[in-house]
Write a protein that holds these residues in place. Structure first.
Motif, PDB file in Angstrom:
ATOM      1  N   ALA A   1       0.830  -1.198   0.000  1.00  0.00           N
ATOM      2  CA  ALA A   1       0.000   0.000   0.000  1.00  0.00           C
ATOM      3  C   ALA A   1       0.865   1.247   0.000  1.00  0.00           C
ATOM      4  N   VAL A   2       0.312   2.308  -0.571  1.00  0.00           N
ATOM      5  CA  VAL A   2       0.889   3.638  -0.417  1.00  0.00           C
ATOM      6  C   VAL A   2      -0.015   4.415   0.534  1.00  0.00           C
ATOM      7  N   LEU A   3       0.597   5.223   1.387  1.00  0.00           N
ATOM      8  CA  LEU A   3      -0.134   5.993   2.381  1.00  0.00           C
ATOM      9  C   LEU A   3       0.159   7.473   2.159  1.00  0.00           C
ATOM     10  N   PRO A   4      -0.652   8.132   1.340  1.00  0.00           N
ATOM     11  CA  PRO A   4      -0.391   9.544   1.048  1.00  0.00           C
ATOM     12  C   PRO A   4      -0.701  10.450   2.233  1.00  0.00           C
ATOM     13  N   GLY A   5       0.033  11.560   2.282  1.00  0.00           N
ATOM     14  CA  GLY A   5      -0.342  12.676   3.139  1.00  0.00           C
ATOM     15  C   GLY A   5      -1.201  13.625   2.323  1.00  0.00           C
ATOM     16  N   ASN A   6      -1.065  14.923   2.568  1.00  0.00           N
ATOM     17  CA  ASN A   6      -1.836  15.904   1.805  1.00  0.00           C
ATOM     18  C   ASN A   6      -1.272  16.037   0.392  1.00  0.00           C
ATOM     19  N   ILE A   7      -2.094  15.740  -0.578  1.00  0.00           N
ATOM     20  CA  ILE A   7      -1.694  15.757  -1.980  1.00  0.00           C
ATOM     21  C   ILE A   7      -2.572  16.741  -2.738  1.00  0.00           C
ATOM     22  N   LEU A   8      -1.985  17.466  -3.669  1.00  0.00           N
ATOM     23  CA  LEU A   8      -2.695  18.503  -4.419  1.00  0.00           C
ATOM     24  C   LEU A   8      -3.630  17.884  -5.459  1.00  0.00           C
ATOM     25  N   THR A   9      -4.750  17.427  -4.981  1.00  0.00           N
ATOM     26  CA  THR A   9      -5.800  16.915  -5.856  1.00  0.00           C
ATOM     27  C   THR A   9      -6.822  18.020  -6.095  1.00  0.00           C
ATOM     28  N   PRO A  10      -7.699  17.864  -7.097  1.00  0.00           N
ATOM     29  CA  PRO A  10      -8.745  18.871  -7.307  1.00  0.00           C
ATOM     30  C   PRO A  10      -9.593  19.111  -6.066  1.00  0.00           C
ATOM     31  N   GLY A  11      -9.887  18.044  -5.305  1.00  0.00           N
ATOM     32  CA  GLY A  11     -10.681  18.206  -4.097  1.00  0.00           C
ATOM     33  C   GLY A  11      -9.992  19.054  -3.054  1.00  0.00           C
ATOM     34  N   LEU A  12      -8.686  18.880  -2.907  1.00  0.00           N
ATOM     35  CA  LEU A  12      -7.938  19.677  -1.927  1.00  0.00           C
ATOM     36  C   LEU A  12      -7.839  21.122  -2.381  1.00  0.00           C
ATOM     37  N   LYS A  13      -7.620  21.328  -3.672  1.00  0.00           N
ATOM     38  CA  LYS A  13      -7.499  22.689  -4.188  1.00  0.00           C
ATOM     39  C   LYS A  13      -8.780  23.491  -3.991  1.00  0.00           C
ATOM     40  N   GLU A  14      -9.927  22.798  -3.973  1.00  0.00           N
ATOM     41  CA  GLU A  14     -11.201  23.483  -3.783  1.00  0.00           C
ATOM     42  C   GLU A  14     -11.319  24.113  -2.405  1.00  0.00           C
ATOM     43  N   LEU A  15     -10.486  23.700  -1.473  1.00  0.00           N
ATOM     44  CA  LEU A  15     -10.538  24.260  -0.125  1.00  0.00           C
ATOM     45  C   LEU A  15      -9.894  25.639  -0.037  1.00  0.00           C
ATOM     46  N   GLY A  16      -9.234  26.082  -1.101  1.00  0.00           N
ATOM     47  CA  GLY A  16      -8.717  27.447  -1.160  1.00  0.00           C
ATOM     48  C   GLY A  16      -7.233  27.554  -0.864  1.00  0.00           C
ATOM     49  N   GLN A  17      -6.641  28.625  -1.357  1.00  0.00           N
ATOM     50  CA  GLN A  17      -5.203  28.819  -1.236  1.00  0.00           C
ATOM     51  C   GLN A  17      -4.765  28.983   0.217  1.00  0.00           C
ATOM     52  N   GLU A  18      -5.583  29.667   1.017  1.00  0.00           N
ATOM     53  CA  GLU A  18      -5.224  29.852   2.432  1.00  0.00           C
ATOM     54  C   GLU A  18      -5.071  28.512   3.138  1.00  0.00           C
ATOM     55  N   TYR A  19      -6.008  27.585   2.861  1.00  0.00           N
ATOM     56  CA  TYR A  19      -5.927  26.259   3.458  1.00  0.00           C
ATOM     57  C   TYR A  19      -4.693  25.519   2.951  1.00  0.00           C
ATOM     58  N   LEU A  20      -4.428  25.607   1.643  1.00  0.00           N
ATOM     59  CA  LEU A  20      -3.266  24.927   1.074  1.00  0.00           C
ATOM     60  C   LEU A  20      -1.968  25.437   1.687  1.00  0.00           C
ATOM     61  N   ASP A  21      -1.889  26.754   1.874  1.00  0.00           N
ATOM     62  CA  ASP A  21      -0.684  27.329   2.475  1.00  0.00           C
ATOM     63  C   ASP A  21      -0.516  26.848   3.913  1.00  0.00           C
ATOM     64  N   GLN A  22      -1.624  26.772   4.638  1.00  0.00           N
ATOM     65  CA  GLN A  22      -1.576  26.287   6.015  1.00  0.00           C
ATOM     66  C   GLN A  22      -1.098  24.838   6.059  1.00  0.00           C
ATOM     67  N   MET A  23      -1.624  24.006   5.162  1.00  0.00           N
ATOM     68  CA  MET A  23      -1.216  22.613   5.115  1.00  0.00           C
ATOM     69  C   MET A  23       0.264  22.473   4.749  1.00  0.00           C
ATOM     70  N   ALA A  24       0.712  23.274   3.802  1.00  0.00           N
ATOM     71  CA  ALA A  24       2.119  23.204   3.385  1.00  0.00           C
ATOM     72  C   ALA A  24       3.049  23.545   4.548  1.00  0.00           C
ATOM     73  N   ARG A  25       2.612  24.465   5.406  1.00  0.00           N
ATOM     74  CA  ARG A  25       3.445  24.840   6.558  1.00  0.00           C
ATOM     75  C   ARG A  25       3.568  23.709   7.569  1.00  0.00           C
ATOM     76  N   SER A  26       2.654  22.742   7.522  1.00  0.00           N
ATOM     77  CA  SER A  26       2.707  21.623   8.467  1.00  0.00           C
ATOM     78  C   SER A  26       3.581  20.479   7.966  1.00  0.00           C
ATOM     79  N   VAL A  27       4.120  20.620   6.770  1.00  0.00           N
ATOM     80  CA  VAL A  27       4.925  19.566   6.155  1.00  0.00           C
ATOM     81  C   VAL A  27       6.401  19.965   6.197  1.00  0.00           C
ATOM     82  N   PRO A  28       7.281  19.148   6.790  1.00  0.00           N
ATOM     83  CA  PRO A  28       8.698  19.501   6.834  1.00  0.00           C
ATOM     84  C   PRO A  28       9.296  19.820   5.469  1.00  0.00           C
ATOM     85  N   ALA A  29       8.854  19.150   4.422  1.00  0.00           N
ATOM     86  CA  ALA A  29       9.383  19.438   3.086  1.00  0.00           C
ATOM     87  C   ALA A  29       9.019  20.837   2.629  1.00  0.00           C
TER      88      ALA A  29
END
Length: 253
Positions: A178-206
């Motif tokens: 199995a693969v176990l993804p974290g937050n991935i930029l899918t159309p569904g995630l993008k619909e949550l808005g840029q502010e949410y995406l930026d917040q999620m990106a800040r929670s990822v060490p990469a």
């Protein structure tokens, strides 16, 4: 891209959008012949425009899984890779969750996975080097999130299935991982808005969110001869998302 999967034939369930589409593209780019399934004709039409053969399939329907997977194997001249990716992630708080909510997500994410695997086993065994890769998640296996308790339960259930199925299938020349993804930029995630995406990106060490192709690349490896001695495992693909003990840990980077 490469000949990593040259001569391989693959079916990707839920392969018309999001992570599934990324998996399909990576398998094809690495040399495999790929057929995808989607829930609707509209989804399949888009996949056909991208050059894939696509069939409509609701993985809740055992008979439909048998029919579509047999058809794909016949068209491809055999089947050596199943990427069982079809799944849903609706939200529901525990106190508001209905039996219909629970049944829907378990029927698709868990029963659907099992249906697809059952249907593919004969063709995968006949190939002599069958590979199954299930799309699970860090949610339920390593993390949790409000309103996703039923989703997390299905993703943990998938891993329980993978581990025992690996033992059953090993002597038949089939691996299952199995693969176990974290937050991935899918159309569904993008619909949550840029502010949410930026917040999620800040929670990822990469420092950034993954793309569907990042999951696809891992699936391609697990489908390859290089992974022939790996079975019953889950690979986390999340840019380090599950690693920090606290949000403050990221401030030390």
């Amino acid at each position: 891209m490469t000949a990593l999967l040259d001569s391989r034939t693959a079916l990707v369930t839920g392969g018309t959008v999001g992570i599934g589409a990324g998996i399909a593209r990576q398998l094809r780019d690495h040399g495999a012949q790929v057929i995808v399934t989607g829930l609707t004709e509209d989804e399949c039409s888009q996949a056909r425009e991208d050059g894939f053969t696509a069939y409509v399939l609701d993985v809740r329907d055992r008979a439909a899984c048998d029919e579509v997977i047999a058809r794909a194997a016949d068209e491809l001249g055999g089947l050596s890779v199943l990427a069982s990716n079809a799944g849903v992630y609706p939200q529901a708080r525990i106190e508001a969750m209905t039996d219909e909510d629970i049944d829907l997500i378990f029927d698709i994410n868990v029963k659907g996975t099992i249906h697809a695997v059952q249907a593919a086993i004969p063709a995968l065994e006949a190939s002599g080097r069958g590979r199954i890769v299930v799309t699970s998640s860090i949610t339920g296996n390593f993390t949790g999130f409000p309103a996703w308790s039923h989703y997390g339960a299905t993703k943990a259930a998938q891993m329980g299935f993978v581990r025992s199925a690996a033992i059953e299938l090993a002597r038949r020349g089939i691996t299952i991982n199995a693969v176990l993804p974290g937050n991935i930029l899918t159309p569904g995630l993008k619909e949550l808005g840029q502010e949410y995406l930026d917040q999620m990106a800040r929670s990822v060490p990469a420092g950034y969110l993954g793309e569907p192709e990042d999951i696809g690349a891992t699936v391609a490896f697990l489908a390859s001869d290089g992974a022939r001695y790996i079975t019953g495992q889950g690979i986390v693909v999340d840019g380090g998302q599950i690693l920090p003990e606290t949000p403050e840990a990221l401030e030390e980077i």
